[in-house]
Design a protein around this motif. Structure first.
Motif, PDB file in Angstrom:
ATOM      1  N   CYS A   1      11.731   0.373   0.646  1.00  0.00           N
ATOM      2  CA  CYS A   1      10.453   1.096   0.515  1.00  0.00           C
ATOM      3  C   CYS A   1       9.868   0.880  -0.877  1.00  0.00           C
ATOM      4  O   CYS A   1       8.639   0.801  -1.036  1.00  0.00           O
ATOM      5  N   GLY A   2      10.737   0.790  -1.881  1.00  0.00           N
ATOM      6  CA  GLY A   2      10.257   0.487  -3.223  1.00  0.00           C
ATOM      7  C   GLY A   2       9.602  -0.876  -3.293  1.00  0.00           C
ATOM      8  O   GLY A   2       8.622  -1.073  -4.021  1.00  0.00           O
ATOM      9  N   PHE A   3      10.116  -1.832  -2.535  1.00  0.00           N
ATOM     10  CA  PHE A   3       9.509  -3.163  -2.473  1.00  0.00           C
ATOM     11  C   PHE A   3       8.104  -3.079  -1.882  1.00  0.00           C
ATOM     12  O   PHE A   3       7.183  -3.773  -2.338  1.00  0.00           O
ATOM     13  N   VAL A   4       7.909  -2.231  -0.884  1.00  0.00           N
ATOM     14  CA  VAL A   4       6.598  -2.056  -0.269  1.00  0.00           C
ATOM     15  C   VAL A   4       5.712  -1.168  -1.139  1.00  0.00           C
ATOM     16  O   VAL A   4       4.579  -0.872  -0.796  1.00  0.00           O
ATOM     17  N   THR A   5       6.237  -0.761  -2.283  1.00  0.00           N
ATOM     18  CA  THR A   5       5.466   0.010  -3.258  1.00  0.00           C
ATOM     19  C   THR A   5       5.033  -0.852  -4.438  1.00  0.00           C
ATOM     20  O   THR A   5       3.874  -0.817  -4.850  1.00  0.00           O
ATOM     21  N   LYS A   6       5.972  -1.658  -4.968  1.00  0.00           N
ATOM     22  CA  LYS A   6       5.629  -2.479  -6.135  1.00  0.00           C
ATOM     23  C   LYS A   6       6.435  -3.777  -6.174  1.00  0.00           C
ATOM     24  O   LYS A   6       6.926  -4.194  -7.221  1.00  0.00           O
TER      25      LYS A   6
ATOM     26  N   PRO B   1       0.776  -1.251   0.000  1.00  0.00           N
ATOM     27  CA  PRO B   1       0.000   0.000   0.000  1.00  0.00           C
ATOM     28  C   PRO B   1       0.801   1.290   0.000  1.00  0.00           C
ATOM     29  O   PRO B   1       0.199   2.363   0.020  1.00  0.00           O
ATOM     30  N   MET B   2       2.126   1.268  -0.036  1.00  0.00           N
ATOM     31  CA  MET B   2       2.877   2.503   0.177  1.00  0.00           C
ATOM     32  C   MET B   2       2.525   3.578  -0.846  1.00  0.00           C
ATOM     33  O   MET B   2       2.414   4.761  -0.497  1.00  0.00           O
TER      34      MET B   2
ATOM     35  N   ASN C   1      -1.225   5.051 -10.715  1.00  0.00           N
ATOM     36  CA  ASN C   1      -0.579   3.765 -10.541  1.00  0.00           C
ATOM     37  C   ASN C   1       0.598   3.903  -9.582  1.00  0.00           C
ATOM     38  O   ASN C   1       1.023   5.005  -9.231  1.00  0.00           O
ATOM     39  N   THR C   2       1.173   2.770  -9.197  1.00  0.00           N
ATOM     40  CA  THR C   2       2.222   2.765  -8.180  1.00  0.00           C
ATOM     41  C   THR C   2       3.579   3.211  -8.705  1.00  0.00           C
ATOM     42  O   THR C   2       4.497   3.441  -7.913  1.00  0.00           O
ATOM     43  N   ASP C   3       3.731   3.345 -10.028  1.00  0.00           N
ATOM     44  CA  ASP C   3       5.057   3.544 -10.611  1.00  0.00           C
ATOM     45  C   ASP C   3       5.658   4.905 -10.307  1.00  0.00           C
ATOM     46  O   ASP C   3       6.889   5.032 -10.253  1.00  0.00           O
ATOM     47  N   ALA C   4       4.855   5.935 -10.119  1.00  0.00           N
ATOM     48  CA  ALA C   4       5.417   7.262  -9.866  1.00  0.00           C
ATOM     49  C   ALA C   4       6.218   7.263  -8.570  1.00  0.00           C
ATOM     50  O   ALA C   4       7.350   7.775  -8.519  1.00  0.00           O
ATOM     51  N   LEU C   5       5.656   6.714  -7.508  1.00  0.00           N
ATOM     52  CA  LEU C   5       6.390   6.661  -6.239  1.00  0.00           C
ATOM     53  C   LEU C   5       7.583   5.711  -6.347  1.00  0.00           C
ATOM     54  O   LEU C   5       8.651   5.985  -5.789  1.00  0.00           O
ATOM     55  N   LEU C   6       7.418   4.599  -7.042  1.00  0.00           N
ATOM     56  CA  LEU C   6       8.526   3.669  -7.201  1.00  0.00           C
ATOM     57  C   LEU C   6       9.719   4.348  -7.861  1.00  0.00           C
ATOM     58  O   LEU C   6      10.866   4.205  -7.399  1.00  0.00           O
ATOM     59  N   VAL C   7       9.488   5.088  -8.941  1.00  0.00           N
ATOM     60  CA  VAL C   7      10.576   5.776  -9.631  1.00  0.00           C
ATOM     61  C   VAL C   7      11.236   6.798  -8.709  1.00  0.00           C
ATOM     62  O   VAL C   7      12.472   6.907  -8.656  1.00  0.00           O
TER      63      VAL C   7
END
Length: 717
Positions: free
Chosen positions: A200-205, A90-91, A159-165
């Motif tokens: 944290c990226g793992f908890v994102t995607k 859910p991050m 989508n989750t990709d913005a925070l992941l990047v």
């Protein structure tokens, strides 16, 4: 060629703390340029985001539901009752839920966090590259990154990709600070912080964040100072931080003693099952765990948005090329040159620049490893995943232009030809990409050809007349960025194809028709893989692409026989609550009495999202994203009905699974729920709520609401 016996001895390895050359302070013009690039990024990402229709309705529904309670927030509940979570950690949804809690539930409040994340990523990328290559290269990298078409599209979506990047760029910043640190303690602290951000990226995607780990580990071993023992110790400590930062949330979810949502996309309701199964290792290695559903790629393959087959050319195909590959040929040329030079130094035993080598290894490994993983990943893969490539493409291209420029100016042999060659290759590929959809800003091809010709001629003549060289370089950079910049602006102004599957470039009219439930023979279909046509079986010996894998017992219809116009009830997969949906919901709310859940909807998040977005009633979506998850199970449905907590269910009309129906993608688990509803609930006559009778002849071969029926369950049904 120098023989082995004649090779010079290896120069002694430098000892002591690193002493990078001091950087000059940025000039006012450079500071202004950075501010301008960030402002440009913010304008592209935020332009008219209120018209975004909530982006991905699946995640928008979850973000709204997560504001209902701390438990929902912590575990990323999809529905307001908390039956099931999304299929991601859910991050990335936490900032969206916070924004909704502050500003209310509106399209722009859902998208705003991604806009801010995108601008911050541009800024951090500049600060990272500045340590390695200085201000001018950092500014060029930031500009390229801001203007990358898929970067613009993904930062205008939820989508989750913005925070992941953003997290990956921040992790790279921390890692670079570690390499450049002047103390052993500083190196360790920054490395551990980098590992934490990757976690944290793992908890994102999930595992996508780990793609950069192998390159970072190798770069630290080779480029960091201190003893080998200290480097290995630091890496082991970073591995421990990475493990804890990655797995704290999955473990917390699975050991939580109280009520919690069923983990979406799992086979047993646990987050660790997703990590080691369908959405984690299983997606990469395909070691046999099969998810219940057929996948949304059934529909996406029909409209040319499935992501293609797993092979080395995937980044350049029609669906993907315009998103990210504009500068990939240039990047590959540059990395080949860097690799060859590195090999030559190793062969001749000439020590290279430790800090410079680290930068190439850090960003180059991110780029190459990601391309390999994305090209051969076996599970569902969408073109918008290429947003993960935006930062390394921008940095390698910017640093590569500087490298080729230095070779151009200093080479006494033919090395100077590499710069005009790089310009020519980039221009040729830009013309090829824009020519695939020439009706959408195809005019840029001729501008790019003209600019490219001027640049190449200027660079060639500049060898004899140096005054022309800088002009040729500047025009070459403009030629390389012109069409991607136009695509990015067009994506922002015309909104491209956003929503659940964001993409840059020309709007996919077939995809938009799919969302509206109007995909008929009058829709212009995009090009499908050679040998594959709607309504036809693939040629013997040819495996169908992932997008055309159908559920058992379901056939791909002949598109030429489809009826025109919208089906009964409209489409699904977007935020629109069509009239039939509203009629069913109003009837259920008016007649549910004290039942806490006003309506349960089959078809998962694709169907239920519109009900959750467009109303504040307690609505649950059965089966997760596609309807394939065992939540609620048949036993849970039985208990909810028996306890009086649920009275009305929307499910498929009696009959077998249909590709065009709301229960056509969820597989065996979904069909068990459908059968339970048919056996334990009674169909509410459509005339009772103002609906129309179901006509099987109006079915369309896409996910839609055409065969939806309202059922009454429990006492007095």
């Amino acid at each position: 060629m120098t023989s082995v016996a004649q090779r010079p001895p290896l120069a002694p390895t430098p000892t002591g703390e690193p002493a990078p050359a001091p950087r000059r302070r940025a000039s006012p013009a450079q500071i202004g340029a950075l501010v301008g690039i960030c402002a440009l990024a913010g304008l592209l990402y935020a332009w008219d985001i209120g018209a975004s229709d909530y982006g991905n309705s699946y995640y928008a529904s979850a973000a709204k539901s997560m504001t209902q309670s701390f438990n929902h927030f912590l575990f990323g509940a999809f529905d307001p009752y908390g039956v099931i979570s999304t299929d991601k950690p859910p991050m990335a949804l936490w900032p969206q839920a916070i924004s909704i809690a502050i500003f209310g539930f509106t399209p722009w409040s859902v998208i705003l966090p991604q806009v801010l994340e995108g601008v911050l990523a541009v800024f951090l990328l500049h600060r990272t590259v500045r340590m390695w290559k200085g201000e001018n290269v950092a500014l060029l990298a930031a500009l390229i990154f801001a203007l990358t078409p898929i970067t613009v599209a993904i930062n205008r979506d939820n989508n989750t990709d913005a925070l992941l990047v953003l997290l990956m760029v921040a992790a790279t910043y921390a890692f670079t600070r570690s390499i450049y640190s002047g103390s052993a303690g500083g190196r360790t602290r920054w490395l551990l912080f980098s590992a934490f951000l990757i976690g944290c990226g793992f908890v994102t995607k999930w595992m996508e964040a780990w793609i950069i780990v192998p390159g970072f580990a190798l770069a630290f071993l080779l480029a960091s100072t201190g003893s080998i023992r200290r480097r290995i110790t630091d890496l082991l400590a970073a591995g421990g931080v990475l493990t804890v930062a990655s797995f704290w949330w999955p473990v917390l979810h699975d050991v939580w003693p109280g009520r919690k949502p069923y983990m979406g996309a799992s086979l047993d309701g646990t987050a660790l099952d997703v990590v080691f199964g369908y959405n984690g290792f299983g997606k990469i290695f395909d070691f046999g765990q099969t998810y219940n559903g057929s996948g949304i790629n059934v529909a996406l393959g029909i409209v040319g948005m499935s992501g293609g087959n797993a092979d080395i050319g995937r980044m350049f195909i029609h669906e993907v090329g315009g998103q990210i590959s504009w500068l990939l040929p240039l990047c590959l040329l540059v990395l080949a040159l860097v690799g060859a030079a590195g090999y030559r130094r190793i062969w001749d035993r000439v020590p290279g620049d430790r800090l410079d080598n680290n930068g190439w290894l850090t960003w180059g490994s991110w780029l190459l490893v990601t391309i390999l993983v994305f090209s051969f990943v076996q599970g569902i893969w969408h073109p918008y995943y290429t947003a993960f490539l935006g930062p390394p493409v921008a940095v390698v291209a910017a640093a590569g232009i500087a490298l080729l420029w230095n070779r151009y100016r200093s080479s006494a042999g033919r090395g100077w030809l590499l710069l005009p060659l790089g310009v020519a290759v980039t221009v040729v590929w830009a013309v090829a990409l824009s020519g695939r959809d020439a009706h959408w800003h195809g005019w840029t091809r001729w501008v790019v050809v003209g600019l490219g010709a001027v640049a190449v001629v200027g660079l060639v003549l500049g060898r004899a007349r140096p005054g022309l060289a800088r002009g040729g370089l500047a025009v070459g950079v403009v030629a390389a960025l012109f069409t991607p910049a136009v695509w990015s602006a067009g994506t922002a102004i015309e909104h491209g194809t956003n929503g659940g599957f964001p993409s840059a470039g020309p709007p996919n009219t077939a995809f938009m028709a799919l969302l509206r439930g109007e995909l008929g023979p009058d829709v212009e279909f995009p090009s499908l893989p050679p040998g594959i046509e709607p309504g036809m079986e693939p040629p013997p010996g040819m495996e169908p692409p992932p997008g055309l894998l159908l559920p058992p017992g379901v056939e791909l219809p002949d598109f030429s026989n489809l009826p025109t116009g919208p089906p009964r009830g409209g489409g699904i997969g977007g935020p629109t609550l069509y009239p039939l949906m509203r009629q069913m919901l109003d009837y259920a709310v008016a007649n549910s009495g004290d039942a806490e859940i006003k309506l349960a909807v089959e078809g998962g998040g694709l169907v239920a999202g519109a009900f959750i977005i467009q109303s504040d009633h307690m609505v649950i979506g059965m089966g997760g994203y596609l309807g394939a998850d065992n939540a609620p199970s048949v036993a849970q449905l039985d208990r909810l009905v028996a306890d009086g907590d649920l009275r009305f269910v929307v499910s498929a009309a009696p009959g077998g699974p249909r590709l065009g129906g709301i229960a056509g993608m969820g597989g065996e688990i979904q069909q068990q729920r459908v059968a339970w509803v048919e056996s334990n609930c009674a169909v509410v006559p459509p005339s009772a709520y103002g609906g129309s009778e179901f006509d099987p002849e109006q079915m369309l071969p896409i996910p839609n609401f055409a065969d939806a029926m309202l059922y009454s369950c429990g006492a007095g049904r």
